[in-house]
Write an enzyme that holds these catalytic residues in place. Structure first.
Site, PDB file in Angstrom:
ATOM      1  N   HIS A  22     -50.158 -18.623  27.311  1.00  0.00           N
ATOM      2  CA  HIS A  22     -50.375 -19.465  25.545  1.00  0.00           C
ATOM      3  C   HIS A  22     -49.061 -20.552  25.468  1.00  0.00           C
ATOM      4  O   HIS A  22     -48.899 -21.018  24.099  1.00  0.00           O
ATOM      5  CB  HIS A  22     -50.541 -18.789  24.326  1.00  0.00           C
ATOM      6  CG  HIS A  22     -51.664 -17.436  24.515  1.00  0.00           C
ATOM      7  ND1 HIS A  22     -51.638 -16.466  24.285  1.00  0.00           N
ATOM      8  CD2 HIS A  22     -52.947 -16.786  25.387  1.00  0.00           C
ATOM      9  CE1 HIS A  22     -53.368 -16.186  24.176  1.00  0.00           C
ATOM     10  NE2 HIS A  22     -53.384 -16.363  25.376  1.00  0.00           N
ATOM     11  N   HIS A  93     -59.778 -19.021  21.591  1.00  0.00           N
ATOM     12  CA  HIS A  93     -59.574 -18.104  22.408  1.00  0.00           C
ATOM     13  C   HIS A  93     -59.849 -16.923  20.829  1.00  0.00           C
ATOM     14  O   HIS A  93     -59.728 -15.824  19.904  1.00  0.00           O
ATOM     15  CB  HIS A  93     -57.209 -17.741  21.763  1.00  0.00           C
ATOM     16  CG  HIS A  93     -57.696 -16.028  22.591  1.00  0.00           C
ATOM     17  ND1 HIS A  93     -57.696 -15.323  22.664  1.00  0.00           N
ATOM     18  CD2 HIS A  93     -56.673 -15.894  23.347  1.00  0.00           C
ATOM     19  CE1 HIS A  93     -57.237 -14.120  22.911  1.00  0.00           C
ATOM     20  NE2 HIS A  93     -56.518 -15.061  23.801  1.00  0.00           N
ATOM     21  N   GLU A 230     -63.453 -17.398  26.566  1.00  0.00           N
ATOM     22  CA  GLU A 230     -62.152 -18.869  27.049  1.00  0.00           C
ATOM     23  C   GLU A 230     -62.889 -19.344  28.252  1.00  0.00           C
ATOM     24  O   GLU A 230     -61.918 -19.277  29.221  1.00  0.00           O
ATOM     25  CB  GLU A 230     -60.498 -17.755  26.765  1.00  0.00           C
ATOM     26  CG  GLU A 230     -60.540 -16.716  25.638  1.00  0.00           C
ATOM     27  CD  GLU A 230     -59.290 -15.887  26.063  1.00  0.00           C
ATOM     28  OE1 GLU A 230     -58.609 -16.847  26.235  1.00  0.00           O
ATOM     29  OE2 GLU A 230     -59.295 -14.946  25.706  1.00  0.00           O
TER      30      GLU A 230
END
Length: 266
Positions: A22, A93, A230
């Site tokens: 991330h 997400h 995602e």
């Protein structure tokens, strides 16, 4: 947590056992964005990302627009431009539970993923091996609707490694075209969801690492109480020659769109 681009090595934050997850602790997902435009049915945000913030090359401007349509869709449109060649891989997400808030595990909810292949993970880690493997005969085959929980506890090295599903799927559609990624529905609520995108992959995540999270109305969220879809380039695509490249050239515009479309069967 490292890649090479144009002969240079770029070190990213190691926040996931030798990997970068991330974008890091100061990635754009964790910062406040600027409001660019607001309409009755849409809102657009923008953020500036400085050269080498979290290790990524170039000064980048990133925008995202969320739009609601009369067809019960949430349309998410991403764009990015940078003054150097860089890596863009923007996704959403959100966690979904089609039975609604505070209803517990999603095992009985049905899922279809439009993918004949997936990218297995390195055992002991969360990053793909580089292989593109068939889902045929594996618990990763969602080419027909099945319960999310049907195979999740099956004895399987890949499932054990990720404590469930946390894998990237190779979407069966032409490169760059807008197409169907996945469908899900709940018999209990009657709610349906379709996912469409122009991305080459989708990460199916069964919320395996969620501890107790306090939620509204006195409820709590636990592991496997939701799922994520995602849309993305494949994880670690920058380091795998057989994955579609996530590099956007200096001055060119990265663009991507994903749609979550909802309905009701009852």
């Amino acid at each position: 947590a490292v890649f090479h681009l144009n002969g240079k090595e770029y070190q990213l934050q190691d926040n996931d056992g030798g990997n970068n997850l991330h974008s890091g602790d100061n990635g754009v997902a964790l910062r406040v964005w600027d409001l660019v435009e607001k309409n009755d049915d849409s809102i657009k945000f923008s953020i500036e990302d400085a050269d080498l913030n979290e290790g990524f090359p170039g000064n980048a401007t990133i925008t995202v627009e969320y739009k609601l349509t009369d067809e019960n869709e949430i349309v998410i449109s991403y764009s990015g431009v940078c003054d150097q060649d860089t890596v863009f891989n923007l996704t959403n997400h959100s966690y979904f539970n089609l039975n609604g808030h505070g209803t517990g595990r999603v095992f009985e909810q049905q899922l279809y993923i439009n993918a004949s292949s997936y990218t297995p993970l390195i055992i002991g880690g969360g990053i793909p091996t580089g292989e593109i493997a068939s889902v045929e005969g594996t618990p990763f085959d969602f080419r027909s609707f099945k319960r999310i929980g049907q195979d999740i506890e099956m004895e399987n090295e890949q499932l054990a490694n990720a404590h469930g599903y946390d894998h990237n799927y190779v979407i069966d559609k032409a490169d760059g075209e807008m197409g169907l990624v996945a469908k899900a529905f709940s018999d209990e609520s009657g709610i349906t969801m379709e996912v469409l995108s122009d991305c080459p992959g989708v990460q199916f995540y069964s919320a395996n690492y969620i501890g107790t999270r306090n939620a509204k109305a006195g409820a709590s969220y636990e592991w496997r109480d939701a799922f994520c879809l995602e849309t993305q380039y494949f994880p670690n695509a920058i380091n795998e020659a057989n994955f579609k490249s996530p590099v956007t050239k200096a001055g060119q515009t990265y663009k991507s769109t994903t749609i979550y479309k909802f309905g009701i069967n009852k």
